[in-house]
Design an enzyme around this catalytic site. Structure first.
Site, mmCIF file in Angstrom:
data_model
loop_
_atom_site.group_PDB
_atom_site.id
_atom_site.type_symbol
_atom_site.label_atom_id
_atom_site.label_comp_id
_atom_site.label_asym_id
_atom_site.label_seq_id
_atom_site.Cartn_x
_atom_site.Cartn_y
_atom_site.Cartn_z
ATOM 1 N N ASP A 150 0.805 -1.231 0.000
ATOM 2 C CA ASP A 150 0.000 0.000 0.000
ATOM 3 C C ASP A 150 0.836 1.279 0.000
ATOM 4 O OD1 ASP A 150 -2.412 1.387 0.045
ATOM 5 O OD2 ASP A 150 -2.443 1.514 2.238
ATOM 6 N N HIS A 185 3.417 4.479 6.018
ATOM 7 C CA HIS A 185 2.931 5.070 4.769
ATOM 8 C C HIS A 185 1.703 5.970 4.865
ATOM 9 C CE1 HIS A 185 0.815 1.033 4.552
ATOM 10 N NE2 HIS A 185 -0.192 1.821 4.219
#
Ligand SMILES: [Zn+2]
Length: 1002
Positions: free
Chosen positions: A370, A574
């Site tokens: 991701d 992230h």
């Protein structure tokens, strides 16, 4: 005649909704409930269990946003239920849309051990003692921050702005009989009915399934659903028994739960999310002996170890059995665009170190499904850390172009290749639904060469993980006509099979640029500055602590450094470093960076004090790997007087400045229409343009505000030319500084422009008091440099990207990431821009007013998205930027070091010689530290930085027995291949990373 599909579909919808789902459970029996609302932040079980609980009833509203309610549940199973299947069913007030982004619960036994979690799609608890049910449920009122996928400013971004309303109603908490035949029938129907929708309309198999499903519906008696469900299943059995086509796509399905380490919830909630998901996974593996669960992020394991020791023990057992499999080998699933060189290496060093220490196990893959694009440095870093395989699915988010492969070699900037898979199912949250499996088969780009792909299944983003319904689907699709063949397996099994079947994989070279989320290089400037400064303080702290340990016998602060690294690495997750979390997360990250800075400053001061001794002599300490201010890399020396003079003359309401290296004009607007390289007489500024121009863009992305800068922003720009004041602020023989104050819209921007004698650099200090929202501020340098490519610093080197826009790939690359510097050049003449704070840039071919083409370099300074943090980027920021005339790559590197690793002025009795030095200007000493294993060995990491082939000699400023090359984890590459002299000769290929371990240090 075929059965009418339109009628079948309508009938099936009503059948499921009215007959099947309402009969998944039969008789029910109430339980006794009492409750204790936690006054503020969550508390451990032991504390919760001690409290006074008040009666609580089903149907009662509960849960102010981010609050916690403990429920104590008691009761007994009716005697006449003996021998029948039953369980406890809980509905905390779930809405259908979102798993992991709303209420969740974790059930404990009275002794504090964990039973299992309650999630929106996992609502049951087992009954362990039918005569004396006694359990506690910690219910978390996590708000839906992105309600229904909307991206509007939310009061739940911070605890301070949470509205005083209760978010949920406890709808159900009771015992219920399970109608197992009805449940199995539901699974049969979902699999076959899903398959119908994926098969070509004229295929006999499709018609056969429609007939079978119609007959199953005929067989069920609405007056006795539980009693006739088995009969309905019999009608479906032949369709389920028909084997898959010989050439069917093969899916290795691996259980998974994407748990964002922070995002639309704070880090503390992630800790609880891990416990909930992992508890459910462990419970599910007990029921299904074939289930394996792939789980990344050492940090998340470390949380369970710290906060849930009982669960940790069971998790360790499952790891030992190979049922719960660590993947990825990183500390977190980090961003890979922005972490600095050493930090990206440490993601693996710390992550793998944890897995090896705790489990004696080393993941061989990199698991980043991701993250928002993948650095061209990553293949080498991953392979140097012992990884063989790389996985992501995020490239399926590209807005413009589709990557041409799903299984391929990915080649980094140094030529290292890693075997890579992008699951064609395009998700890490599969439910193993028929449409997902069919998508994997249809999209798999390497058909004909290979035929296997990976499908990670399990609810995710906020956790959840696999469910018994998903396992049921995997079993039914193991060998089913019309479906890909699904086998539950591990990531290692998948990669082994994919390697074996793909004889000649294609190669994708360079970065995997994600064609979306381009705002993440800029959003949340304070978080980005915190990361950048922490990384440089860490380098300095490790360098000076190592030097002090070797030279002065000072104890090496390994534990302090480890804790700091863990914080810095966590915050490279992230959704944190990219700036895409709620306000709570970013305010906490900023506070953590401040704390980390205090710890590191302490280490640096202590170490330097031990090295230079007590005294009043002025000294300059240089922790940068290049000479700065006349002081060699890693040395402490008396200050060196600079030479030359800066000359300023007034002209047309502005000034002409001559540093000896450049002659520049600062005009009456405080902009620079001319910068001439003294040596060549070459004009750097594009004709008719000016350097240092601030530009505003309306910045309203269509969807993900903090994430995206949409392409349309480039079409409308407002130049900030007007100045409140432009003045010569300070001038001595060596430097001159001008100050320009501008107040566009509601903000104030003070620019101080400094020139230094003998220097080709123009230093810009910016104080930006930002009160704009949904507005992007850029700083522009329109140059006369004509080039087809720009260099941008990434980890362990730099990457070249085109400046022109020929193809759709070039068009989509309109905002790019760089670390400390970018550089453009014609042969023999270049220009660099360095910065100390941020990452977003655009560097494009420009035809100024139809004149000679050049290249415009722009930095993205600050934005102001309103989701998920409505206050993003508001307030005062300080940034430093340096524009260097005539810069080659080496001077761009120096400029980046000068801004980010400035020299320190200290007092002491003696100078300090560098602990390690290298004789090649192409080689950068990235890190100096003591070995992770506490042996006292000195570890030096270096790399070739110019993109050239280099020979170099590394000279240690200490005695040692042997020096050897190791991988990132400090394991020898070639055992016994050790150098025993005081120097280590090296030959490096372009951008090669080398780790040296010096044993027997004296
Ligand atoms: Zn994520």
């Amino acid at each position: 005649m075929r059965d009418n599909e339109w009628l079948y579909r309508g009938r099936l919808g009503r059948f499921l909704e009215e007959l099947v789902v309402p009969h998944l459970y039969g008789e029910t029996h109430p339980l006794e409930l009492t409750a204790w609302p936690v006054p503020d932040e969550p508390v451990p079980f032991a504390e919760a269990a001690r409290q006074e609980y008040a009666p609580f009833e089903v149907g009662t509203a509960w849960g102010r946003g981010w609050s916690t309610l403990w429920l104590h549940v008691t009761g007994a199973v009716p005697a006449d239920w003996a021998g029948r299947p039953y369980e406890i069913v809980v509905d905390l007030g779930f809405r259908k849309e979102l798993d992991g982004g709303q209420a969740e619960g974790l059930a404990f036994r009275p002794d504090g051990s964990i039973i299992k979690a309650i999630e929106p799609f996992n609502r049951y608890l087992p009954v362990e003692d039918p005569d004396a049910i006694d359990l506690y449920l910690e219910a978390a009122a996590n708000p839906e921050v992105a309600v229904g996928g909307s991206w509007h400013p939310t009061p739940f971004s911070s605890k301070d702005t949470v509205p005083d309303t209760l978010l949920y109603v406890l709808r159900r908490f009771e015992l219920a009989i399970r109608n197992l035949d009805v449940w199995e029938l539901n699974q049969d129907i979902e699999v076959l009915a899903g398959l119908v929708e994926e098969l070509p309309p004229d295929l006999p198999r499709r018609a056969e399934l429609v007939v079978a499903l119609n007959e199953a519906m005929d067989a069920l008696d609405p007056a006795d659903v539980p009693g006739t469900a088995a009969r309905a299943r019999e009608r479906l059995a032949p369709a389920l028994a028909s084997p898959a086509n010989a050439s069917a796509h093969r899916v290795v399905a691996t259980g998974h739960a994407h748990i964002d380490s922070a995002w639309l919830w704070p880090v503390r909630e992630t800790v609880r999310k891990c416990a909930r998901t992992f508890a459910n996974v462990i419970a599910l593996t007990e029921e299904h002996p074939d289930l394996v669960f792939s789980c990344s992020s050492a940090q998340q394991y470390a949380w369970v170890k710290q906060f849930y020791p009982e669960l940790w023990d069971r998790l360790k057992e499952k790891v030992a059995q190979g049922r719960f499999v660590p993947v990825g080998g990183m500390w977190v699933e980090s961003d890979t665009n922005m972490p600095g060189s050493e930090a990206l290496a440490r993601q693996f060093v710390m992550g793998k170190g944890f897995f090896q220490r705790e489990f004696g196990y080393e993941p061989l893959d990199v698991w980043l499904p991701d993250s928002f694009g993948y650095s061209g440095a990553l293949p080498q870093v991953a392979v140097a850390a012992g990884a063989r395989w790389f996985l992501t699915q995020k490239m399926s988010w590209n807005e413009t172009n589709v990557l041409p492969h799903h299984t391929f070699w990915w080649e980094g900037i140094d030529g290292t290749r890693i075997f890579t898979h992008l699951p064609p199912v395009d998700t890490y949250n599969s439910r193993l639904a028929a449409f997902e499996l069919a998508k994997a088969e249809r999209q798999y780009a390497d058909q004909g060469h290979g035929n296997t792909s990976l499908v990670p299944f399990g609810y995710g983003d906020g956790g959840g993980g696999p469910t018994r319904e998903m396992v049921a689907k995997a079993h039914r699709t193991a060998d089913l006509e019309g479906s890909p063949k699904v086998r539950i397996g591990t990531v290692n099994e998948f990669f082994g099979e994919a390697e074996a079947e793909l004889a000649h994989p294609h190669t994708w070279s360079g970065e995997m640029y994600l064609e979306t989320h381009r705002g993440t290089y800029t959003s949340q400037l304070r978080t980005k500055q915190g990361n950048r400064r922490s990384e440089h303080l860490l380098r300095a702290a490790e360098l000076w602590a190592t030097t002090a340990s070797v030279r002065a016998g000072l104890a090496y602060p390994a534990e302090e450094l480890r804790q700091v690294w863990e914080t810095v690495l966590l915050q490279q997750f992230h959704d944190i470093l990219p700036g895409s979390s709620i306000a709570w997360v970013h305010r906490q990250a900023e506070a953590n960076y401040a704390r980390v800075a205090g710890v590191l400053e302490g280490i640096i001061e202590r170490s330097l004090a031990a090295l230079v001794g007590e005294g009043e002599g002025a000294l300059v300490a240089n922790a940068a790997p290049v000479a700065l201010a006349g002081v060699d890399a890693f040395a402490v020396r008396p200050p060196v007087e600079g030479e030359g003079e800066v000359v300023v003359t007034e002209q047309d309401g502005g000034w002409v400045v001559d540093t000896g290296a450049i002659r520049a004009v600062v005009d009456a607007d405080g902009l620079l229409p001319s910068v001439v390289d003294a040596a060549s007489g070459r004009e750097l500024v594009a004709e008719g343009r000016r350097f240092g121009l601030l530009q505003l863009h309306n910045d309203r992305p269509s969807m993900y505000e903090a994430w995206d800068i949409d392409g349309h922003i480039g079409r409308v720009v407002t130049d900030v030319v007007e100045a409140d004041s432009v003045r010569l602020l300070a001038h001595d023989a060596r430097t001159v500084t001008f100050e320009v104050v501008r107040s566009p819209r509601a903000s104030t921007i003070t620019q101080r422009i400094t020139f230094t004698a003998g220097s080709p650099a123009i230093d810009l200090d910016l104080d930006i008091d930002w009160h704009e929202q949904r507005t992007l501020l850029k700083l522009a340098f329109p140059t006369s440099v004509f080039t087809d490519r720009a260099a941008s610093e990434i980890q362990f080197g730099h990457i070249h990207r085109p400046t022109y826009v020929n193809t759709s790939w070039d068009v989509a690359r309109y905002e790019t990431v760089a670390h400390r510097w970018v550089q453009v050049a014609e042969p023999g003449f270049g220009f660099a821009v360095a910065n100390d704070s941020t990452y977003g840039h655009d560097i494009r071919r420009d035809h100024p007013g139809g004149r000679a083409p050049g290249t415009t370099v722009r930095l993205s300074l600050v934005r102001g998205p309103m989701f998920p943090d409505p206050q993003t980027d508001q307030g005062l920021h300080h940034l430093r930027v340096s524009a260097v005339c005539g810069a080659d790559i080496a001077s761009a590197i120096r400029a980046g070091q000068r801004l980010n690793q400035p020299v320190r002025e200290i007092r002491g009795a003696r100078a300090v010689e560098p602990i390690v030095a290298v004789d090649s200007p192409a080689v950068i000493l990235e890190a100096v530290k003591l070995a992770e294993d506490g042996s006292g060995d000195v570890v030096v990491r270096l790399y070739e930085a110019l993109g050239s082939r280099a020979t170099a000699v590394v000279r240690a400023g200490f005695g040692f027995k042997a020096a050897e090359r190791t991988d990132l984890l400090e394991r020898p590459l070639v055992p016994g291949d050790a150098s025993e002299a005081g120097t280590v000769p090296l030959t490096l290929r372009p951008f090669e990373i080398v780790t040296l371990r010096f044993r027997g240090v004296r």
